[in-house]
Design an enzyme around this catalytic site. Structure first.
Site, PDB file in Angstrom:
ATOM      1  N   LYS A 183      -8.964   0.316 -20.254  1.00 27.75           N
ATOM      2  CA  LYS A 183      -9.419  -0.600 -19.129  1.00 27.75           C
ATOM      3  C   LYS A 183      -9.088  -0.431 -18.015  1.00 27.75           C
ATOM      4  O   LYS A 183      -9.227  -0.684 -16.423  1.00 27.75           O
ATOM      5  CB  LYS A 183      -9.215  -2.499 -19.320  1.00 27.75           C
ATOM      6  N   SER A 220      -9.817   2.470 -28.459  1.00 25.33           N
ATOM      7  CA  SER A 220      -9.742   1.743 -27.144  1.00 25.33           C
ATOM      8  C   SER A 220      -8.477   0.964 -27.098  1.00 25.33           C
ATOM      9  O   SER A 220      -8.508   0.604 -25.159  1.00 25.33           O
ATOM     10  CB  SER A 220     -11.068   0.996 -26.860  1.00 25.33           C
TER      11      SER A 220
END
Length: 422
Positions: free
Chosen positions: A59, A315
Site C-alpha cells: 500500500k 501483499s
C-alpha cells in the site's frame, strides 16, 4: 455488457512513470523461489514479498505516488484518508517523509496495534481520528472532513495514481524474473487497486501471462460485480480477511479487471487460515489474511499450474498476533478436524466417562465442554467440541453420537448457533 474505454485504463507508461518516482523511496522487495510450494504443486512458485515492504504491505507504493502528484498548495493544505490499516500506514509513512500534514480516519474497532503503527510511521505530521464502527462510516467522515477543510482525499484503491503506484510491484517482479517465463500471476483483490496495476503492466509486457485475482469467499465483491456486468454493493461481508473485505470495488478497478484479469476466484476464509499457518511453519513467513490469499488459491489451480512458472504476490504481513488463536480455530474447522455439537448428557455420575469411552475415537480429544443450562433434570444440553485426528473419522463419530443422544445437533454449519455458542 458495455465496452471498456481502454484510454481510461492505467497504461504501461503510467506504471513506469510511477516506478521512476518510487524506485528510490520504496523497498525493492525480493522475488523468491519457494521450494516448498514448488514441490507441493509440481511447478516453479515465486513469492513477491511485499510483506517485507517498509510498512509491511504494498500500500505504500500507491499512497506515496498519489500524494507525490499533488500540487504544492494541496500538499500545504494537507491530506486525509480512511483506512483500517495498511493504506493508513502507507499515507502516514509518506506524510512524514514529505512533511505533509495528514488527518487519518480509522474505525473505532481498529486494533490498537494498527493505530499505534500509523502514529509511529506518521509521527508529528499525522493525526488519527477514530470514527464510526465500520470502514464505510469512517470513510464518510473522512470525505466530509476533506470537503469542509479543502484537503485532498487519498483514495484507497479507485484512483489512477494509486493503481499506477501498485503496478510498480509488477515492474520489479518481471525485472527480477528476467528471461524466465511468467505463466501465472496470483494477486489478492480487496478494492482492486493491486491487481489492476499489476495487470496493466504485465498484460502490456507479457500478454500471454494468465492473471488470477483472488478474493475471500465472504467478500467476493469483484466476482459478483463481473457476474452482474456492473459494480455492485454487497449487503453483508465477512470481515475476517480485513485487508480484502470490501463491500464495493471501485468503478475504475472494475474496468481494469473486466478488461485485463483472466479470472477471479474465491478462497474460503478457513483455507486462508490454513495457508497462514502453513506459511509460518514451513517457510517462516508471517502473512496477514489478505497477504495469504494468493498462495491459498494455488490449490484451486493444481492442473493448470503444473510445470509452469507462477508468481504469488504476498501483499502484506501486518498480522496481529492476538488473532492467531482465531486463525488456528478457523483452520481446524475448515480442515474438518474440529467439530462442535449440542448433546444432551444424562445428569448422573459417569456420563462423561461413558461419552469418552463409547463415542470418541482412540486419538480424538474434547476441546470444549460446557453445560448450556444447569437445571435439576434428568438430562442437560452440553456444547461439546471434538478434535479429530483424521477428518475421515467424522461420519463414524456422528453414528456413535447418535447412539448416545439421537437428538444431538451439529453446529459447525449453523452460523448463527456457532457464533452464539462457540
Amino acid at each position: 455488457m458495455e465496452m471498456v474505454d481502454v484510454d481510461a485504463l492505467v497504461s504501461k507508461q503510467d506504471v513506469l512513470d510511477a516506478y521512476d518516482t518510487l524506485k528510490s523511496i520504496v523497498k525493492h522487495t525480493p522475488l523468491e523461489k519457494d521450494y516448498y510450494l514448488s514441490q507441493k504443486y509440481d511447478c516453479n512458485v515465486y513469492l513477491k514479498r511485499e510483506d517485507l515492504q517498509w510498512v509491511r504491505s504494498f500500500k505504500l507504493r500507491g499512497a506515496y505516488y498519489a500524494i507525490a502528484q499533488l500540487t504544492e498548495e494541496q500538499l500545504k493544505n494537507g491530506v486525509t484518508c480512511a483506512s483500517a490499516g495498511n493504506h493508513a500506514q502507507g499515507v502516514a509513512f509518506t506524510c512524514q517523509k514529505l512533511g505533509v500534514p495528514a488527518t487519518i480516519f480509522m474505525p473505532t474497532t481498529t486494533p490498537q496495534q494498527k493505530v499505534s503503527q500509523v502514529r509511529f510511521f506518521g509521527g508529528e505530521f499525522v493525526e488519527v481520528r477514530l470514527t464510526g464502527d465500520t470502514f464505510d462510516a469512517s470513510a464518510y467522515s473522512a470525505k466530509k472532513f476533506s470537503e469542509e477543510h479543502n484537503k485532498a482525499f487519498i483514495a484507497p484503491f479507485d484512483d489512477p495514481d494509486i493503481i499506477a503506484g501498485q503496478g510498480t510491484v509488477a515492474v520489479e517482479m518481471l525485472d527480477d524474473l528476467g528471461s524466465e517465463s511468467c505463466d501465472f500471476v496470483f494477486a489478492a483483490i480487496g478494492g482492486g487497486g493491486l491487481v489492476s496495476g499489476v495487470a496493466s503492466y504485465v498484460k502490456a509486457v507479457r500478454p500471454d501471462t494468465t492473471i488470477i485475482g483472488v478474493e475471500p469467499s465472504g467478500a467476493p465483491s469483484m466476482a459478483k460485480s463481473l457476474l452482474a456486468g456492473k459494480v455492485v454493493n454487497l449487503p453483508k461481508i465477512d470481515k475476517f480477511v480485513d485487508g480484502a473485505a470490501v463491500k464495493q470495488v471501485g468503478e475504475l478497478t472494475y474496468k481494469h479487471c473486466e478488461k485485463l484479469v483472466d479470472e477471479v476466484t474465491e478462497v474460503d476464509e478457513g483455507e486462508v487460515c490454513s495457508t497462514i499457518l502453513d506459511m509460518y511453519t514451513k517457510q517462516a513467513i508471517v502473512a496477514e489474511p489478505a497477504g495469504a490469499l494468493s498462495v491459498a488459491a494455488l490449490n484451486h489451480f493444481r492442473p493448470q499450474i503444473k510445470g509452469k512458472n507462477v508468481v504469488c504476490i504476498v501483499s502484506g504481513g501486518n498480522n496481529d498476533i492476538n488473532r492467531m488463536q482465531e486463525i488456528e480455530e478457523r483452520s481446524l474447522v475448515f480442515e474438518g478436524l474440529k467439530h462442535y455439537f449440542i448433546v444432551n448428557f444424562p445428569q448422573r455420575p459417569g456420563a462423561l466417562r461413558e461419552f469418552v469411552n463409547d463415542v470418541l475415537g482412540p486419538y480424538d480429544d474434547i476441546t470444549k465442554f460446557e453445560y448450556t443450562k444447569k437445571v435439576n433434570r434428568n438430562q442437560g444440553p452440553v456444547i461439546i467440541g471434538v478434535l479429530l485426528e483424521n477428518p475421515n473419522d467424522y461420519e463414524k463419530l456422528l453414528e456413535r453420537i447418535a447412539v448416545f443422544d439421537p437428538s444431538f445437533m451439529p453446529i459447525n454449519d449453523n452460523q448463527m448457533l456457532y457464533t452464539l455458542l462457540v
